[in-house]
Design a protein around this motif. Sequence first.
Motif, PDB file in Angstrom:
ATOM      1  N   PRO A  49       0.781  -1.232   0.000  1.00  0.00           N
ATOM      2  CA  PRO A  49       0.000   0.000   0.000  1.00  0.00           C
ATOM      3  C   PRO A  49       0.817   1.289   0.000  1.00  0.00           C
ATOM      4  O   PRO A  49       0.266   2.367  -0.138  1.00  0.00           O
ATOM      5  N   GLU A  50       2.130   1.200   0.114  1.00  0.00           N
ATOM      6  CA  GLU A  50       2.952   2.414   0.172  1.00  0.00           C
ATOM      7  C   GLU A  50       3.277   2.998  -1.197  1.00  0.00           C
ATOM      8  O   GLU A  50       3.667   4.154  -1.298  1.00  0.00           O
ATOM      9  N   ALA A  51       3.170   2.178  -2.251  1.00  0.00           N
ATOM     10  CA  ALA A  51       3.616   2.620  -3.572  1.00  0.00           C
ATOM     11  C   ALA A  51       2.553   2.393  -4.638  1.00  0.00           C
ATOM     12  O   ALA A  51       2.058   1.285  -4.799  1.00  0.00           O
ATOM     13  N   LEU A  52       2.245   3.453  -5.359  1.00  0.00           N
ATOM     14  CA  LEU A  52       1.374   3.355  -6.534  1.00  0.00           C
ATOM     15  C   LEU A  52       2.270   3.119  -7.738  1.00  0.00           C
ATOM     16  O   LEU A  52       3.223   3.875  -7.976  1.00  0.00           O
ATOM     17  N   VAL A  53       1.987   2.073  -8.491  1.00  0.00           N
ATOM     18  CA  VAL A  53       2.799   1.724  -9.657  1.00  0.00           C
ATOM     19  C   VAL A  53       1.960   1.954 -10.912  1.00  0.00           C
ATOM     20  O   VAL A  53       0.840   1.462 -11.021  1.00  0.00           O
ATOM     21  N   PHE A  54       2.525   2.695 -11.843  1.00  0.00           N
ATOM     22  CA  PHE A  54       1.854   2.994 -13.099  1.00  0.00           C
ATOM     23  C   PHE A  54       2.575   2.234 -14.203  1.00  0.00           C
ATOM     24  O   PHE A  54       3.793   2.342 -14.355  1.00  0.00           O
ATOM     25  N   LYS A  55       1.781   1.440 -14.958  1.00  0.00           N
ATOM     26  CA  LYS A  55       2.328   0.567 -15.986  1.00  0.00           C
ATOM     27  C   LYS A  55       1.639   0.827 -17.319  1.00  0.00           C
ATOM     28  O   LYS A  55       0.477   1.208 -17.357  1.00  0.00           O
ATOM     29  N   VAL A  56       2.384   0.541 -18.376  1.00  0.00           N
ATOM     30  CA  VAL A  56       1.826   0.518 -19.711  1.00  0.00           C
ATOM     31  C   VAL A  56       2.130  -0.864 -20.270  1.00  0.00           C
ATOM     32  O   VAL A  56       3.273  -1.313 -20.231  1.00  0.00           O
ATOM     33  N   SER A  57       1.092  -1.553 -20.708  1.00  0.00           N
ATOM     34  CA  SER A  57       1.220  -2.932 -21.206  1.00  0.00           C
ATOM     35  C   SER A  57       2.004  -3.813 -20.239  1.00  0.00           C
ATOM     36  O   SER A  57       2.845  -4.603 -20.639  1.00  0.00           O
ATOM     37  N   GLY A  58       1.742  -3.633 -18.951  1.00  0.00           N
ATOM     38  CA  GLY A  58       2.347  -4.464 -17.920  1.00  0.00           C
ATOM     39  C   GLY A  58       3.754  -4.079 -17.508  1.00  0.00           C
ATOM     40  O   GLY A  58       4.350  -4.739 -16.663  1.00  0.00           O
ATOM     41  N   LYS A  59       4.298  -3.008 -18.086  1.00  0.00           N
ATOM     42  CA  LYS A  59       5.665  -2.564 -17.769  1.00  0.00           C
ATOM     43  C   LYS A  59       5.620  -1.240 -17.002  1.00  0.00           C
ATOM     44  O   LYS A  59       4.972  -0.281 -17.431  1.00  0.00           O
TER      45      LYS A  59
ATOM     46  N   GLY B 135      10.291   0.005 -25.676  1.00  0.00           N
ATOM     47  CA  GLY B 135      10.789  -1.331 -25.403  1.00  0.00           C
ATOM     48  C   GLY B 135       9.744  -2.432 -25.500  1.00  0.00           C
ATOM     49  O   GLY B 135      10.064  -3.605 -25.312  1.00  0.00           O
ATOM     50  N   LEU B 136       8.497  -2.070 -25.792  1.00  0.00           N
ATOM     51  CA  LEU B 136       7.428  -3.061 -25.898  1.00  0.00           C
ATOM     52  C   LEU B 136       7.507  -3.830 -27.210  1.00  0.00           C
ATOM     53  O   LEU B 136       8.131  -3.378 -28.178  1.00  0.00           O
ATOM     54  N   LYS B 137       6.822  -4.957 -27.244  1.00  0.00           N
ATOM     55  CA  LYS B 137       6.687  -5.712 -28.486  1.00  0.00           C
ATOM     56  C   LYS B 137       5.962  -4.844 -29.514  1.00  0.00           C
ATOM     57  O   LYS B 137       5.130  -4.007 -29.161  1.00  0.00           O
ATOM     58  N   LYS B 138       6.264  -5.084 -30.775  1.00  0.00           N
ATOM     59  CA  LYS B 138       5.678  -4.269 -31.851  1.00  0.00           C
ATOM     60  C   LYS B 138       4.155  -4.245 -31.790  1.00  0.00           C
ATOM     61  O   LYS B 138       3.541  -3.183 -31.951  1.00  0.00           O
ATOM     62  N   ALA B 139       3.529  -5.367 -31.536  1.00  0.00           N
ATOM     63  CA  ALA B 139       2.062  -5.422 -31.485  1.00  0.00           C
ATOM     64  C   ALA B 139       1.524  -4.520 -30.373  1.00  0.00           C
ATOM     65  O   ALA B 139       0.513  -3.827 -30.560  1.00  0.00           O
ATOM     66  N   ASP B 140       2.195  -4.511 -29.225  1.00  0.00           N
ATOM     67  CA  ASP B 140       1.758  -3.653 -28.112  1.00  0.00           C
ATOM     68  C   ASP B 140       1.976  -2.184 -28.442  1.00  0.00           C
ATOM     69  O   ASP B 140       1.137  -1.340 -28.129  1.00  0.00           O
ATOM     70  N   ARG B 141       3.109  -1.864 -29.077  1.00  0.00           N
ATOM     71  CA  ARG B 141       3.372  -0.476 -29.487  1.00  0.00           C
ATOM     72  C   ARG B 141       2.324  -0.019 -30.491  1.00  0.00           C
ATOM     73  O   ARG B 141       1.782   1.081 -30.388  1.00  0.00           O
ATOM     74  N   ASP B 142       2.033  -0.881 -31.481  1.00  0.00           N
ATOM     75  CA  ASP B 142       1.059  -0.516 -32.506  1.00  0.00           C
ATOM     76  C   ASP B 142      -0.315  -0.260 -31.897  1.00  0.00           C
ATOM     77  O   ASP B 142      -1.019   0.668 -32.307  1.00  0.00           O
ATOM     78  N   PHE B 143      -0.710  -1.055 -30.890  1.00  0.00           N
ATOM     79  CA  PHE B 143      -1.999  -0.872 -30.226  1.00  0.00           C
ATOM     80  C   PHE B 143      -2.056   0.514 -29.577  1.00  0.00           C
ATOM     81  O   PHE B 143      -3.075   1.206 -29.635  1.00  0.00           O
ATOM     82  N   LEU B 144      -0.955   0.937 -28.975  1.00  0.00           N
ATOM     83  CA  LEU B 144      -0.933   2.219 -28.284  1.00  0.00           C
ATOM     84  C   LEU B 144      -0.967   3.392 -29.258  1.00  0.00           C
ATOM     85  O   LEU B 144      -1.377   4.486 -28.901  1.00  0.00           O
TER      86      LEU B 144
END
Length: 117
Positions: A24-34, A106-115
């Motif tokens: 509960p001490e840290a809020l983590v913000f991720k994009v495509s799980g990273k 650094g994401l996979k191409k498919a994940d980058r393309d989705f974004l």
Amino acid sequence: MDLNSLREYLLQKKGTTEEMPFGPEALVFKVSGKMFALVAWRDDPLQISLKCDPLEALFLRDTFTAVKPGYHLNKRHWNTVTLDGTLPDTELRRMIDDSYALVVQGLKKADRDFLLL
């Protein structure tokens, strides 16, 4: 920048999720799980850790007293920023944008393309 403004800015990034995998001490913000941002939301003042190009990380540490090597993170690639009012909000937003972009790059191409849709 206060916690609400910070969260709002982080969450407006496409594909971003907010989690608490480290407790509960840290809020983590991720994009495509990273992870691209970690906020010590209970600290006063707030602290945020952001991914950074290694050379720029050193430059920012030399330029701003609020910027230190990443706390409990790879110090070559992460900075921890204390939001004590000495770092302009425009610079903080730029650092957040850069962290997000580095992770997306650094994401996979498919994940980058989705974004990009």
